[in-house]
Design a protein around this motif. Structure first.
Motif, mmCIF file in Angstrom:
data_model
loop_
_atom_site.group_PDB
_atom_site.id
_atom_site.type_symbol
_atom_site.label_atom_id
_atom_site.label_comp_id
_atom_site.label_asym_id
_atom_site.label_seq_id
_atom_site.Cartn_x
_atom_site.Cartn_y
_atom_site.Cartn_z
ATOM 1 N N GLN A 1 -1.843 2.931 5.374
ATOM 2 C CA GLN A 1 -0.717 2.881 4.458
ATOM 3 C C GLN A 1 -0.535 1.527 4.286
ATOM 4 O O GLN A 1 -0.229 0.809 5.212
ATOM 5 N N TYR B 1 -6.436 -1.364 -0.872
ATOM 6 C CA TYR B 1 -5.646 -2.393 -0.471
ATOM 7 C C TYR B 1 -6.624 -3.115 0.787
ATOM 8 O O TYR B 1 -6.323 -4.336 1.426
ATOM 9 N N CYS C 1 1.288 -1.951 2.614
ATOM 10 C CA CYS C 1 2.832 -2.136 2.231
ATOM 11 C C CYS C 1 2.767 -3.608 1.702
ATOM 12 O O CYS C 1 1.735 -4.452 2.076
ATOM 13 N N TYR D 1 -0.485 -8.158 1.202
ATOM 14 C CA TYR D 1 -0.364 -6.710 1.692
ATOM 15 C C TYR D 1 -0.349 -6.857 2.947
ATOM 16 O O TYR D 1 -1.208 -7.484 3.642
ATOM 17 N N LYS E 1 -4.025 5.831 1.845
ATOM 18 C CA LYS E 1 -5.232 5.797 1.200
ATOM 19 C C LYS E 1 -6.308 6.184 2.336
ATOM 20 O O LYS E 1 -6.051 5.853 3.375
ATOM 21 N N CYS F 1 6.196 0.293 0.480
ATOM 22 C CA CYS F 1 4.975 0.872 1.122
ATOM 23 C C CYS F 1 4.411 1.855 0.118
ATOM 24 O O CYS F 1 5.258 2.521 -0.606
ATOM 25 N N TYR F 2 3.182 2.243 0.018
ATOM 26 C CA TYR F 2 2.441 2.767 -1.012
ATOM 27 C C TYR F 2 2.035 4.115 -0.416
ATOM 28 O O TYR F 2 1.844 4.103 1.008
ATOM 29 N N PRO G 1 -6.366 3.790 -8.991
ATOM 30 C CA PRO G 1 -5.544 3.380 -8.003
ATOM 31 C C PRO G 1 -6.264 2.281 -7.169
ATOM 32 O O PRO G 1 -7.347 2.135 -7.060
ATOM 33 N N LYS G 2 -5.197 1.368 -6.637
ATOM 34 C CA LYS G 2 -5.820 0.120 -5.894
ATOM 35 C C LYS G 2 -6.080 0.454 -4.414
ATOM 36 O O LYS G 2 -5.615 1.736 -4.084
#
Length: 161
Positions: A139, A34, A141, A62, A150, A146-147, A31-32
């Motif tokens: 979070q 950010y 985006c 982002y 994390k 939005c992802y 997973p990325k």
């Protein structure tokens, strides 16, 4: 000729199935992340209220919701720190965010962090070197979505003299 045609019909589905099965063996993509934490050694005055800073950078392209994103549907950026021996920490001070709106809804303004941002932690510490562990929850985006939230581990190291 009929046998060759029948062989092609049988081989075609097997060939397609082999292409789809091949993806199952592909390596799992991590997973990325950010946001990057920039840990740096800091010094404070022993026994007196001082402030240590936690520096973060949001990757280009982002943004992350600020501590107060202006929508209850979005997850705010928060840092949770563990107690540390010899350190009395006060409430974390978050920076002011920047107003942001998506192109598909320019009327809704959100409050976000982009680029670099600094979280301040007021402390009173005994003389010596200290380490405070914690987690930044955020979070991220981009301009379209939005992802999932994390968690980024952080470790604040400072010396009280």
């Amino acid at each position: 000729m009929t046998g060759l045609f029948a062989g092609l019909l049988i081989a075609l589905p097997i060939g397609l199935a082999a292409q789809q099965v091949g993806n199952l063996d592909a390596p799992v993509v991590k997973p990325k992340s950010y946001v990057v934490y920039g840990a740096d050694q800091q010094n404070v005055v022993a026994g007196k209220r001082s402030v240590v800073e936690l520096h973060f950078r949001v990757l280009d392209g982002y943004h992350v919701n600020s501590h107060t994103p202006k929508s209850e549907l979005l997850i705010p950026t928060r840092i949770e720190l563990q107690p540390a021996t010899g350190v009395k920490a006060e409430a974390v001070e978050y920076p002011t965010g920047t107003s942001y709106s998506f192109s598909f809804d320019p009327t809704e303004k959100l409050d976000v962090y982009t680029g670099t941002f600094t979280v301040r932690l007021p402390v009173v510490a005994e003389a010596g070197t200290h380490s405070v562990d914690g987690t930044l929850r955020y979070q991220a985006c981009d301009h379209a979505a939005c992802y999932p939230p994390k968690s980024l581990p952080v470790q604040v190291i400072f010396t009280a003299k």
